[in-house]
Design a protein around this motif. Structure first.
Motif, PDB file in Angstrom:
ATOM      1  N   CYS A  73     -32.833  -0.282  -8.856  1.00 30.07           N
ATOM      2  CA  CYS A  73     -31.372  -0.176  -8.868  1.00 30.07           C
ATOM      3  C   CYS A  73     -30.704  -1.335  -8.123  1.00 30.07           C
ATOM      4  O   CYS A  73     -29.550  -1.231  -7.703  1.00 30.07           O
ATOM      5  CB  CYS A  73     -30.936   1.162  -8.277  1.00 30.07           C
ATOM      6  SG  CYS A  73     -31.507   2.588  -9.211  1.00 30.07           S
ATOM      7  N   TYR A  74     -31.424  -2.434  -7.947  1.00 34.94           N
ATOM      8  CA  TYR A  74     -30.850  -3.593  -7.250  1.00 34.94           C
ATOM      9  C   TYR A  74     -29.723  -4.223  -8.061  1.00 34.94           C
ATOM     10  O   TYR A  74     -28.684  -4.582  -7.519  1.00 34.94           O
ATOM     11  CB  TYR A  74     -31.940  -4.624  -6.956  1.00 34.94           C
ATOM     12  CG  TYR A  74     -31.408  -5.875  -6.314  1.00 34.94           C
ATOM     13  CD1 TYR A  74     -30.987  -5.858  -4.985  1.00 34.94           C
ATOM     14  CD2 TYR A  74     -31.299  -7.058  -7.032  1.00 34.94           C
ATOM     15  CE1 TYR A  74     -30.478  -7.001  -4.394  1.00 34.94           C
ATOM     16  CE2 TYR A  74     -30.793  -8.203  -6.442  1.00 34.94           C
ATOM     17  CZ  TYR A  74     -30.384  -8.173  -5.117  1.00 34.94           C
ATOM     18  OH  TYR A  74     -29.877  -9.299  -4.532  1.00 34.94           O
ATOM     19  N   ASN A  75     -29.931  -4.369  -9.346  1.00 35.62           N
ATOM     20  CA  ASN A  75     -28.903  -4.964 -10.214  1.00 35.62           C
ATOM     21  C   ASN A  75     -28.089  -3.880 -10.896  1.00 35.62           C
ATOM     22  O   ASN A  75     -28.660  -2.885 -11.341  1.00 35.62           O
ATOM     23  CB  ASN A  75     -29.545  -5.880 -11.266  1.00 35.62           C
ATOM     24  CG  ASN A  75     -30.040  -7.158 -10.642  1.00 35.62           C
ATOM     25  OD1 ASN A  75     -29.339  -7.774  -9.850  1.00 35.62           O
ATOM     26  ND2 ASN A  75     -31.253  -7.542 -10.973  1.00 35.62           N
ATOM     27  N   PRO A  76     -26.794  -4.042 -10.998  1.00 36.28           N
ATOM     28  CA  PRO A  76     -26.042  -5.175 -10.476  1.00 36.28           C
ATOM     29  C   PRO A  76     -25.974  -5.144  -8.950  1.00 36.28           C
ATOM     30  O   PRO A  76     -25.821  -4.078  -8.352  1.00 36.28           O
ATOM     31  CB  PRO A  76     -24.658  -5.006 -11.093  1.00 36.28           C
ATOM     32  CG  PRO A  76     -24.541  -3.565 -11.444  1.00 36.28           C
ATOM     33  CD  PRO A  76     -25.943  -3.087 -11.702  1.00 36.28           C
ATOM     34  N   ASN A  77     -26.084  -6.312  -8.376  1.00 35.82           N
ATOM     35  CA  ASN A  77     -26.089  -6.459  -6.929  1.00 35.82           C
ATOM     36  C   ASN A  77     -24.654  -6.394  -6.412  1.00 35.82           C
ATOM     37  O   ASN A  77     -24.013  -7.409  -6.187  1.00 35.82           O
ATOM     38  CB  ASN A  77     -26.749  -7.783  -6.552  1.00 35.82           C
ATOM     39  CG  ASN A  77     -26.843  -7.977  -5.052  1.00 35.82           C
ATOM     40  OD1 ASN A  77     -26.601  -7.057  -4.276  1.00 35.82           O
ATOM     41  ND2 ASN A  77     -27.197  -9.174  -4.638  1.00 35.82           N
ATOM     42  N   SER A  78     -24.155  -5.167  -6.244  1.00 32.50           N
ATOM     43  CA  SER A  78     -22.788  -4.969  -5.752  1.00 32.50           C
ATOM     44  C   SER A  78     -22.773  -3.811  -4.774  1.00 32.50           C
ATOM     45  O   SER A  78     -23.613  -2.909  -4.846  1.00 32.50           O
ATOM     46  CB  SER A  78     -21.833  -4.680  -6.914  1.00 32.50           C
ATOM     47  OG  SER A  78     -22.159  -3.441  -7.514  1.00 32.50           O
ATOM     48  N   LEU A  79     -21.813  -3.836  -3.873  1.00 32.25           N
ATOM     49  CA  LEU A  79     -21.703  -2.759  -2.883  1.00 32.25           C
ATOM     50  C   LEU A  79     -21.487  -1.408  -3.552  1.00 32.25           C
ATOM     51  O   LEU A  79     -22.098  -0.414  -3.161  1.00 32.25           O
ATOM     52  CB  LEU A  79     -20.560  -3.047  -1.901  1.00 32.25           C
ATOM     53  CG  LEU A  79     -20.860  -4.029  -0.776  1.00 32.25           C
ATOM     54  CD1 LEU A  79     -19.605  -4.297   0.040  1.00 32.25           C
ATOM     55  CD2 LEU A  79     -21.967  -3.492   0.122  1.00 32.25           C
ATOM     56  N   ILE A  80     -20.618  -1.360  -4.542  1.00 26.63           N
ATOM     57  CA  ILE A  80     -20.309  -0.061  -5.162  1.00 26.63           C
ATOM     58  C   ILE A  80     -21.532   0.505  -5.882  1.00 26.63           C
ATOM     59  O   ILE A  80     -21.785   1.707  -5.847  1.00 26.63           O
ATOM     60  CB  ILE A  80     -19.064  -0.123  -6.072  1.00 26.63           C
ATOM     61  CG1 ILE A  80     -18.596   1.290  -6.384  1.00 26.63           C
ATOM     62  CG2 ILE A  80     -19.331  -0.940  -7.329  1.00 26.63           C
ATOM     63  CD1 ILE A  80     -17.173   1.388  -6.874  1.00 26.63           C
ATOM     64  N   ASN A  81     -22.314  -0.347  -6.504  1.00 27.46           N
ATOM     65  CA  ASN A  81     -23.519   0.116  -7.175  1.00 27.46           C
ATOM     66  C   ASN A  81     -24.544   0.605  -6.147  1.00 27.46           C
ATOM     67  O   ASN A  81     -25.072   1.720  -6.264  1.00 27.46           O
ATOM     68  CB  ASN A  81     -24.132  -1.004  -8.026  1.00 27.46           C
ATOM     69  CG  ASN A  81     -25.443  -0.579  -8.638  1.00 27.46           C
ATOM     70  OD1 ASN A  81     -25.482   0.341  -9.440  1.00 27.46           O
ATOM     71  ND2 ASN A  81     -26.527  -1.217  -8.237  1.00 27.46           N
TER      72      ASN A  81
END
Length: 122
Positions: A73-81
């Protein structure tokens, strides 16, 4: 003795539909996937709230490899994700109660599975 047993049976038959009818009753009938819920970050959550949620959930879970580089679950590399993934892991780990998905008002409960690609929400 027979009358007492009949009276008890009638009472149960009368009260049972009340418990089944009202959603707050102790008997809940569910079928299929009706009860599946997930916790996710609100789109309006600030970066500082998301960072705090990641830190809190990861400290409680002791394992956040899933959102680290190479994790499913690293991508997408965003805080919300990343926050949504670990907030949901925490929510599932501690009982899946409404209060387990509050995160100071920065989370919401959804009945839509947020899984994507190789990232499978529990």
């Amino acid at each position: 003795m027979a009358q007492s047993s009949s009276a008890s049976s009638l009472s149960i038959l009368f009260l049972l539909p009340l418990f089944i009818h009202f959603p707050g009753g102790p008997i809940k009938l569910v079928s299929g996937d009706e009860n599946k819920t997930w916790c996710a970050a609100k789109p309006s959550a600030t970066d500082s709230e998301l960072s705090a949620n990641i830190q809190f959930a990861c400290n409680q879970l002791k394992d956040c490899k899933v959102i680290q580089g190479g994790g499913s679950c690293y991508n997408p590399n965003s805080l919300i994700n990343h926050a949504s993934v670990v907030m949901n892991l925490y929510y599932k780990a501690v009982g899946q109660n409404n209060w387990n998905c509050d995160f100071r008002g920065s989370a919401l409960i959804t009945q839509t599975d947020p899984s994507y690609g190789n990232c499978k929400y529990a």
